[in-house]
Design a protein around this motif. Sequence first.
Motif, PDB file in Angstrom:
ATOM      1  N   PRO A 182       0.835  -1.213   0.000  1.00  0.00           N
ATOM      2  CA  PRO A 182       0.000   0.000   0.000  1.00  0.00           C
ATOM      3  C   PRO A 182       0.862   1.253   0.000  1.00  0.00           C
ATOM      4  O   PRO A 182       1.953   1.272   0.586  1.00  0.00           O
ATOM      5  CB  PRO A 182      -0.806  -0.128   1.302  1.00  0.00           C
ATOM      6  CG  PRO A 182      -0.018  -1.050   2.153  1.00  0.00           C
ATOM      7  CD  PRO A 182       0.676  -2.006   1.229  1.00  0.00           C
ATOM      8  N   SER A 183       0.372   2.289  -0.660  1.00  0.00           N
ATOM      9  CA  SER A 183       1.163   3.524  -0.762  1.00  0.00           C
ATOM     10  C   SER A 183       0.334   4.766  -0.458  1.00  0.00           C
ATOM     11  O   SER A 183       0.763   5.871  -0.771  1.00  0.00           O
ATOM     12  CB  SER A 183       1.755   3.639  -2.174  1.00  0.00           C
ATOM     13  OG  SER A 183       0.738   3.616  -3.158  1.00  0.00           O
ATOM     14  N   TRP A 184      -0.875   4.599   0.121  1.00  0.00           N
ATOM     15  CA  TRP A 184      -1.685   5.784   0.399  1.00  0.00           C
ATOM     16  C   TRP A 184      -0.999   6.700   1.422  1.00  0.00           C
ATOM     17  O   TRP A 184      -1.237   7.898   1.444  1.00  0.00           O
ATOM     18  CB  TRP A 184      -3.085   5.374   0.861  1.00  0.00           C
ATOM     19  CG  TRP A 184      -3.109   4.489   2.089  1.00  0.00           C
ATOM     20  CD1 TRP A 184      -2.836   4.831   3.370  1.00  0.00           C
ATOM     21  CD2 TRP A 184      -3.409   3.091   2.108  1.00  0.00           C
ATOM     22  NE1 TRP A 184      -2.954   3.748   4.203  1.00  0.00           N
ATOM     23  CE2 TRP A 184      -3.311   2.663   3.460  1.00  0.00           C
ATOM     24  CE3 TRP A 184      -3.771   2.151   1.144  1.00  0.00           C
ATOM     25  CZ2 TRP A 184      -3.551   1.348   3.859  1.00  0.00           C
ATOM     26  CZ3 TRP A 184      -4.004   0.848   1.543  1.00  0.00           C
ATOM     27  CH2 TRP A 184      -3.893   0.447   2.871  1.00  0.00           C
ATOM     28  N   ASN A 185      -0.141   6.112   2.275  1.00  0.00           N
ATOM     29  CA  ASN A 185       0.569   6.930   3.252  1.00  0.00           C
ATOM     30  C   ASN A 185       1.698   7.736   2.613  1.00  0.00           C
ATOM     31  O   ASN A 185       2.293   8.609   3.255  1.00  0.00           O
ATOM     32  CB  ASN A 185       1.142   6.047   4.373  1.00  0.00           C
ATOM     33  CG  ASN A 185       2.088   4.983   3.833  1.00  0.00           C
ATOM     34  OD1 ASN A 185       1.895   4.481   2.727  1.00  0.00           O
ATOM     35  ND2 ASN A 185       3.099   4.639   4.604  1.00  0.00           N
ATOM     36  N   MET A 186       1.992   7.475   1.329  1.00  0.00           N
ATOM     37  CA  MET A 186       3.050   8.204   0.630  1.00  0.00           C
ATOM     38  C   MET A 186       2.504   9.373  -0.189  1.00  0.00           C
ATOM     39  O   MET A 186       3.275  10.157  -0.752  1.00  0.00           O
ATOM     40  CB  MET A 186       3.826   7.255  -0.292  1.00  0.00           C
ATOM     41  CG  MET A 186       4.507   6.107   0.438  1.00  0.00           C
ATOM     42  SD  MET A 186       5.400   4.995  -0.680  1.00  0.00           S
ATOM     43  CE  MET A 186       6.759   6.041  -1.202  1.00  0.00           C
ATOM     44  N   LEU A 187       1.183   9.485  -0.299  1.00  0.00           N
ATOM     45  CA  LEU A 187       0.584  10.561  -1.087  1.00  0.00           C
ATOM     46  C   LEU A 187       0.755  11.885  -0.354  1.00  0.00           C
ATOM     47  O   LEU A 187       0.532  11.983   0.856  1.00  0.00           O
ATOM     48  CB  LEU A 187      -0.906  10.287  -1.329  1.00  0.00           C
ATOM     49  CG  LEU A 187      -1.239   8.977  -2.063  1.00  0.00           C
ATOM     50  CD1 LEU A 187      -2.737   8.835  -2.246  1.00  0.00           C
ATOM     51  CD2 LEU A 187      -0.532   8.912  -3.411  1.00  0.00           C
ATOM     52  N   GLN A 188       1.155  12.919  -1.115  1.00  0.00           N
ATOM     53  CA  GLN A 188       1.415  14.230  -0.537  1.00  0.00           C
ATOM     54  C   GLN A 188       0.390  15.234  -1.054  1.00  0.00           C
ATOM     55  O   GLN A 188       0.319  15.486  -2.259  1.00  0.00           O
ATOM     56  CB  GLN A 188       2.830  14.696  -0.880  1.00  0.00           C
ATOM     57  CG  GLN A 188       3.919  13.853  -0.226  1.00  0.00           C
ATOM     58  CD  GLN A 188       5.260  14.569  -0.218  1.00  0.00           C
ATOM     59  OE1 GLN A 188       5.423  15.638  -0.794  1.00  0.00           O
ATOM     60  NE2 GLN A 188       6.243  13.987   0.452  1.00  0.00           N
ATOM     61  N   PHE A 189      -0.379  15.808  -0.118  1.00  0.00           N
ATOM     62  CA  PHE A 189      -1.395  16.786  -0.486  1.00  0.00           C
ATOM     63  C   PHE A 189      -1.092  18.158   0.110  1.00  0.00           C
ATOM     64  O   PHE A 189      -1.961  19.021   0.174  1.00  0.00           O
ATOM     65  CB  PHE A 189      -2.774  16.313  -0.022  1.00  0.00           C
ATOM     66  CG  PHE A 189      -3.161  14.976  -0.585  1.00  0.00           C
ATOM     67  CD1 PHE A 189      -3.307  14.794  -1.945  1.00  0.00           C
ATOM     68  CD2 PHE A 189      -3.360  13.883   0.244  1.00  0.00           C
ATOM     69  CE1 PHE A 189      -3.652  13.563  -2.482  1.00  0.00           C
ATOM     70  CE2 PHE A 189      -3.708  12.644  -0.272  1.00  0.00           C
ATOM     71  CZ  PHE A 189      -3.853  12.487  -1.641  1.00  0.00           C
TER      72      PHE A 189
END
Length: 631
Positions: A297-304
């Motif tokens: 999973p990579s949702w914790n790597m998304l930068q907003f």
Amino acid sequence: MEVHKVVAPPHKSTAAKLKTRLKETFFPDDPLRQFRGQPNRTKLIRAAQYIFPILQWCPEYSVRLLKSDIVSGLTIASLAIPQGISYAKLANLPPIVGLYSSFVPPLVYAVLGSSRDLAVGPVSIASLILGSMLRQQVSPIDDPVLFLQLAFSSTFFAGLFQASLGILRLGFIIDFLSKATLIGFMGGAAIIVSLQQLKGLLGITHFTKQMSVVPVLSSVFHHTKEWSWQTIVMGVCFLLFLLATRHLSMKKPKLFWVSAGAPLLSVIVSTLLVFVFRADRHGISVIGKLQEGLNPPSWNMLQFHGSHLGLVAKTGLVTGIVSLTEGIAVGRTFAALKNYHVDGNKEMIAIGLMNVVGSATSCYVTTGAFSRSAVNSNAGAKTAVSNIVMSVTVMVTLLFLMPLFEYTPNVVLGAIIVTAVIGLIDLPAARQIWRIDKFDFLVMLCAFFGVIFLSVQNGLAIAVGLSLFKLLMQVTRPKMVIMGNFPGTDIYRDLHHYKQAQRIPGILILSIESPVNFANSNYLTERTSRWIEECEEEEAQEKHSNLRFLILEMSAVSGVDTNGVTFFKELKKTTAKKDIELVFVNPLSEVMEKLQRADEEKEFMRTEFLFLTVAEAVASLSTKGPSLNNV
């Protein structure tokens, strides 16, 4: 001749007009018509089928279809695996991300997509744009984790933008990428991608980060001491092999499987050669060890948030538009060949959602690739199950076969990329554009040379800007022609197009072939005034009667705004001062209604000067004066 009366359009409320306009703008295909008059259960089933197209064909799926889809799925998997690894490196991402992107997105598309032939996964152009735009601010070598985070975030924004276009039914936005723009852009990008592979094909270790042709070639020839003859020999051999198989499959389409399996065969053979002869110790660089296992999973790597938010949003927008345009174009191409329908809005939603899901599962931007889709179609794919089969094959590779790629040479990946992007250079289409429209050819050249000498995004921006300029020119400078009569007939056509057409003495017939609005009303005023003056001069020279009637043929005037109404009112005043009557022929309902509302004194739209055809107008007006009786 019988003269038919022009009647006012039926009355419609403002709300009804707005409803019709919105429907025709956003729902031209009227997707709700399938629900009318149906029981609630049927409506529910059709709604589910509309949202999830897999439910349309799944109940009728058979073993015969499964056999075809398994063959096609395995075939495109043999192409997707080496291409996925290659395109990830093109995007400056870890090779394993390319395989991740060939696993999850195809599963999402199989559920939501409406094309039977589209094979989804990473593509060369989107990979190039993603890597080049992010590399302008972040180095994939110095800060690989941040670069990966920005790649996943850009993929999220690309998917969000794509899905939003489909949900809001704003797909016409991508139509601003004209065919000429795409052909020039794709051709230029293909050359840049190919030149970038010289790093791997020549074995160069120090290579420029810029994408334009001059720095790339300069870097190549300034580092000749780094050239590796072992790498060059291997690269040339496999490149010639791949090009030969591609040429064979193009000449004999039934042998499509030859070019489809050639990349995987090249990877296997080159890996064995490197492993057996330990060529990695003699100047040939290899991929190295790849991580085993399915997508983390990579949702914790998304930068907003943060300083790079603008960069990822811009990168997502550009890659989203380009990949969406390519995917929909490919899907529609094969749908037309096989006589079935692809819903553009569904495709936008499907491609968008698979990128949103992909961004949370370690995938980067994916779409439908032409090369894989062509192989999928030629292999006999019947449904989107072929994507599922490909995905399962990639899953098995991720779980059990990753150690086999440790000694895969980078030079072979470069050869695979070059072979894949060569097909994007479409010379026959360029020649056809030259024959049809020279301005479109100029737009194509600007896109091509802009990509080559400036950058991918600048070349695309220049081409889109020129296309918009052409569109503005067509809006602000609409076509307007003088019409003449074919002797002995009731036919009236462009006087300068048909030499047999003749002017009617005392009458000037003009055809306006566009809506009249704020953008073109001043131009139409100047052009109409000029033609009236020229016509009066000709009448005086030929000693005919004075110009008495100005007929406006308005069949092509689909709409007017406030400036358009003012144009007609001012024209009426101008002609009245010259003792010229203004005559309207076939004004459409919207135009007629607005002109009648503006005619408060009932002098503007008089019924005796309203006609359905030019022939009826001339026949009726010829009785109003002795000089016209011979018409």
